[in-house]
Scaffold this motif. Sequence first.
Motif, PDB file in Angstrom:
ATOM      1  N   GLU B  12       0.945  -0.392   6.078  1.00 13.81           N
ATOM      2  CA  GLU B  12       1.807   0.171   7.098  1.00 13.81           C
ATOM      3  C   GLU B  12       2.916  -0.813   7.436  1.00 13.81           C
ATOM      4  N   LEU B  13       4.134  -0.288   7.445  1.00 18.61           N
ATOM      5  CA  LEU B  13       5.266  -1.135   7.803  1.00 18.61           C
ATOM      6  C   LEU B  13       5.529  -1.041   9.308  1.00 18.61           C
ATOM      7  N   TYR B  14       5.645   0.176   9.762  1.00 16.83           N
ATOM      8  CA  TYR B  14       5.908   0.374  11.187  1.00 16.83           C
ATOM      9  C   TYR B  14       5.199   1.619  11.688  1.00 16.83           C
ATOM     10  N   GLU B  15       4.923   1.597  12.957  1.00 13.86           N
ATOM     11  CA  GLU B  15       4.623   2.844  13.634  1.00 13.86           C
ATOM     12  C   GLU B  15       5.975   3.271  14.182  1.00 13.86           C
ATOM     13  N   GLY B 304       8.384  -0.251  -5.443  1.00  9.91           N
ATOM     14  CA  GLY B 304       7.378   0.603  -4.842  1.00  9.91           C
ATOM     15  C   GLY B 304       7.999   1.851  -4.253  1.00  9.91           C
ATOM     16  N   VAL B 305       7.230   2.495  -3.386  1.00  2.66           N
ATOM     17  CA  VAL B 305       7.749   3.695  -2.733  1.00  2.66           C
ATOM     18  C   VAL B 305       7.421   3.589  -1.255  1.00  2.66           C
ATOM     19  N   ARG B 306       8.424   3.891  -0.415  1.00  2.00           N
ATOM     20  CA  ARG B 306       8.118   3.944   1.000  1.00  2.00           C
ATOM     21  C   ARG B 306       7.820   5.393   1.359  1.00  2.00           C
ATOM     22  N   ILE B 307       6.883   5.567   2.287  1.00  2.00           N
ATOM     23  CA  ILE B 307       6.507   6.911   2.704  1.00  2.00           C
ATOM     24  C   ILE B 307       6.769   7.007   4.202  1.00  2.00           C
ATOM     25  N   HIS B 312       4.620   7.507  11.056  1.00  2.00           N
ATOM     26  CA  HIS B 312       4.376   6.243  10.378  1.00  2.00           C
ATOM     27  C   HIS B 312       5.364   5.967   9.249  1.00  2.00           C
ATOM     28  N   HIS B 313       5.432   4.691   8.935  1.00  2.00           N
ATOM     29  CA  HIS B 313       6.273   4.245   7.826  1.00  2.00           C
ATOM     30  C   HIS B 313       5.419   3.307   6.984  1.00  2.00           C
ATOM     31  N   GLU B 314       5.163   3.720   5.747  1.00  2.00           N
ATOM     32  CA  GLU B 314       4.249   2.934   4.914  1.00  2.00           C
ATOM     33  C   GLU B 314       4.913   2.539   3.603  1.00  2.00           C
TER      34      GLU B 314
END
Lengths: 599, 827
Positions: B12-15, B304-307, B312-314
């Motif tokens: 997880e990058l950010y909530e 990679g891939v961000r979702i 959420h930001h993963e």
Amino acid sequence: MASHLFCGRVNLNILREAARKDLREFLDKCSGSKAIVWDEYLTGPFGLIAQYSLLKEHEVEKMFTLKGGRIPSAAVKNIVFFVRPRLELMDIIAENVASEDKLHPRDFHILFVPRRSLLCEQRLKEKGVLNSFTNIDEYILDLIPYDGDLLSMESESSFRECYLESDQTSLYHAAKGLMTLQALYGTIPQIFGKGECARHVANMMLRMKREFAGSHTQILPVFDTLLLLDRNVDLLTPLATQLTYEGLIDEIFSITNGYVKLPPEKFAQKKQGEGGKDLPTEPKKLQLNSAEELYAEIRDKNFNAVGAALSKKAKVISAAFEERHNAKTVGEIKQFVSQLPHMQAARSSLANHTSIAELIKDITTSEDFFDSLTVEQEFMTGVDTDKVSTYIEDCVAQKDPLIKILRLVCMQSVCNNGLKQKVLDFYKREILQTYGYKHILTLKNLEKVGLLKPQSTMRNNYPTIRKTLKLWMEDTNEQNPNDISYVYSGYAPLSVRLTQVLARPGWRSIEEVLKMLPGPHFEERQQVPTGLHKKRQPGENRTTLVFFLGGVTYAEIAALRFLSNMEDSGTEYIIATTKLINGTSWIKSLMDSPEENLP
Amino acid sequence: SSFICANYLKIELYEMGWNLKDGLRDCLVAAAPYGGPIALLKAHNRRSPSARPQLEIFSSSGLPLASFPWKSGMVKQLGWTVSDDLLCVQEDGTVLVYDLLGGFKRHFSMGNEVSQSQVLETKIFHSPYGTGVAILTGALRFTLATNIDDIKLRRLPEVPGLQGAPSCWAVLTQDRQSKVLVASGPHLFILDNTACTPVTPPGLSPQASSIVHMCVSFSYKYLALLTDSGHVWMGTSNLKEKLSEVDTKIKGSPKQMAWCRRPKSQQPSAVVMWDGLLLVVGECKETIQYHLEDDSILVPELDGVRIISGTHHELLQEVPGACEEIFKIASMAPGALLLEAHKEYEKESQKADEYLREIKEQSLLSEAVRQCVEAAGHEHEPETQKTLLRAASFGKCFLSNFPPEQFVSMCKDLRVLNAVRDYTVGIPLSHTQFKQMTLQVLIDRLVYRKLYLLAIEVCRYLKTPEYQGVSRVLKHWACYKVQQKEESDEVIAKAVSVKLADAAGISYSEIATKAYESGRTELAIKLLEFEPRSGEQVPLLLKMKKSPLALSKAIESGDTDLVYTVVMYLKNELNRGDFFMMLRNQPVALSLYKQFCKHQEQETLKDLFNQDDDHEELGNFYVKASYKEQRLEARIAHLQSAVDEYYKAKNEFSAKTTEDEMRLLRFQRKLEEEKDEQLVGFSLQDTMTTLLSVGLHKHAEQLYKDFRMPDKRFWWLKLKALAEKEDWEELEKFSKSKKSPIGYLPFVEVCIKHHNKCEARKYVAKVSPEQKVKAHLAVGDVEGAAEAAIERRNESEISTVLSRCSATTDHLLVERLNRAKATVPKK
């Protein structure tokens, strides 16, 4: 190959490499196959930077000369114009672009040398072709490395523009060139100068220094001093016939962009058994620089000392070839063979220079040459400079080449600080009646730049200058010189004397003379960051860059090299100039002879 | 091999900081790569004009950057440029450009064809040339612009047999060209500028009857295709090589597909997203599944891939080699052992030494340190980074010659990365991405977000050269500052000058331009005063119509091209009188303009001389003009004008000379008419030579008198002309006409030159004593020369004669000469 640039005290190859890198980068910007359309004037100077092979490596497949109409067909993707920023050239380019085959369009690019010009781009815009160019770029080629200790802007008309037309564009380029030089070789802490142009260049440099503050990486200064000299501070030297080997080659055959073309007869290949002797008809083209060992050795000698040097060399070479008889073991033979290419090169170099020396000797031993030289030396020593010279009069009567006459008359005027009105008018009338009235414009030009002038009420100060600066040396030794005056067999070039005095004991000792010469003299200091101050080893020489604004002769260069090599001189010189000149090319650049248009 | 599958890790990058009611449902979303901003346009589907949708821009952490109601046309697609500008592609093919804070920058059109047939689909792509836009129109044709900063629209060829919208398409960059790959049912085509080429992916599963989705990797090197049979084909984008094919066993159409691949990784892998499901497909048959709770979008990255979902930001990526080696359970890799050793060391346990020994025995300590440093770079958690770096630092102590650079720069990089990843900044860059994008670009991005202080701190911390670092940021700050309307000119100018005072290489003219563009001319002029490069001041001063100032600045710069530019500008702006007046006060500009006129506008040149009453130059002007004339009358008329001007200039000599020239021309013409001898244009000398050679002695004589030619020259001339003609009789007559002013030696020499020894001898006797020896020798009379030399008792002359004697035939003479020489008194 640029081995001639390595040999000097300052590695000028850095500058050449920087220039080559820029060129490659530009060529790669125009991706794909390309044809270069050349402003013909630029091919010579470019030859000093890059050979065709470099262009070829970057997909240059064709080369054309810029001229009106349509560009010859060539199956290339790009057309690249290499041009000086001149309006008349823009008109030609516009014509080229407009007549391009619409079915098979090619990408157009312009490379301005040495600088982009808004004026030219505006012209292209007016002609409606500006948008046809994919790349418009500039190739900053101000100071071109010419030899190990020599930089030239190869700007033919710089003197004319500065002193006749009040167009100081070339000085701007000179200042820019000096900035580039400082970016590569460090800030030059001391600047000296003499003359209006020198002052202008120094001002621009100091200004640009402020403008670029912070953008230069810090480099330990290579040059200690820069000396800027206006050509018009010393109008006399280029008028005198140069008597060094290289100087005479230039006087007689004229050296262009480092090459000389010689009459082919003396260079006929002596091959046996081939029947009929085919004399070559094409002039023999030779490159002249210090990469050639023998040439480097003799170029700066007084011509009278060249014969001895050549025969000494001949003995050394034939002795070297004799060595093969002594080679007994395989190792010795191998050693001998490995040196063979070098020896053969030396032998052919010797043959070439022997031929050139013979060609020159035919001229220097002629009565004409002797008489003319005698008169020159009389002028320089102040003999009868205030009356009409019978020799010049006779030469006009014989209709000798005009430039020869102009050189002599100008010389007399300079050595007399102007001619009596009566004398001047007499010469002018003689010239106009003999060579045509159209030369009146040329004469006016010579007057404007001060080469010809009527005597003013001021007294003639040339004798004072001559005595103070020791411009004439009676007992010049041509074989083993001990003074720079050997380059003109007696006359020590004023410009180089000024340089010499600056190094020791300093200009303060000649304030009076400096005031007699035109233009201001000055000294400026540029801040060098702490930590970059040079710590000189005991016995290490200072390095001075002498920049001749308006041109320098080969004899002056020889004199500076002599100073560099003198024991305990304490200073070594690197020379920069707007153009390498001699009296003939210089006077020619000042001529204005309209073409006759009458049917 | 297909047995070893890479490990994938989703972190997880950010909530997300935003508060979206419906998540991402029914939104147009565009998220920029390299952790860039996110744009959202809600409810774009409703076509009611009253309901204006809101366009919102957020950072990657979901903090609002901008928000405004969308008032323009229907948007089909959002996208980001490489310089963080937002592109909004409308249905009619108009593209609106906004900066990331919502400021409108400009708009451009994708051409008539697009606006007529409307936009069906759009893709925004990045190429080596910049950001591009590709459009599929209602007419099923593709229009492409590869660089929106330099728009050149290209309409691609038609796709044969295309009936409706293609099932999917993508933009590729190959051989420095952007191409479109289109799937139409089972067929695949590549469209470039000139052709539409059918292509077949090698080894595509035969079950497939159509391609339903495709995606190109970040580097454009790889292509993934999803077929209706549920197979994912992966290969190179040139379609030459197949890397892998995996059956997903899912037949529905996915929402999105993206490559998820690390640079230099051996594993091809793509991510496919359906409603609620995310699937990672790689080389092996097994796939990895993730359950998705929310509507999400995939943002492909370099590694990679961000979702991004509503909450959420993963980041999903293949676990980097170094991390895998270290953190794999029971790993015996050197890095893992070193980490363990350090842990024990912190516990003050002697086991530390055992671990260290084990590594050292295998000589793998430096490898261990490298692994730890590399792994630290890939970690997002600062604590983990620290642990790894401490372990590396610990290991380094036992190495004598380990180069410190990698460790030091990693520490610095991570500090910068942690700062920009911070929730408040929201740029979740990975170390790999940071290295690819470069510091320069990162600084730019911070500047776009107006995070000037952070940008400057980064520059200072990384010791970026001032010119590229701090100065550049300050310039951007100043450009922003000058647009703040609420502050007065004085306050802003002062603030700018104080802040920028010590910064090197600041371009004040750029800042001034910004001020001027915001309508603050006075502020612009104030700011320009700070600009050290006078050349830079000129264009703006001209734009602001401060031409006299522009001219003096141009002159100050020494750049003549710049002076010309201003002069030409003034020439068009001012009336002629004012223009000339202005030049008059600027001599440098005036002389340059004269040069220009000399080549381009002769008549103007004349006007300039007239204005200055420069009669001398006017005279020269007419002389030059005269040579351009074809007709003699016109030429003489010009010369007359020149004479008048020269008199006005009090230049008697030039006036008289020019009068002489006219006289000569008239004479030549008269004689041409009478005698039919071509003469016009010859110099006086050549005219006379010609006259003498055709026997018109009288006429020559007349010119000699009229033009007051000096005797000497006339004698020479006549002598040579007669000899040329071999008119020996006339020559003799001439020699006797009066006493020769040039002596008689020239007579001897000229005769010899024409191989007439006999004639030459006639004159020897008349030669003056000083030249007699020479004369005798010239005719080959050695004895005569000897007599003369002996008589004159001149040593050098005797020597000259001696050198011409032959020892055998002139034996007696030599003796005599030698005797005479001995008696010559020595000086």
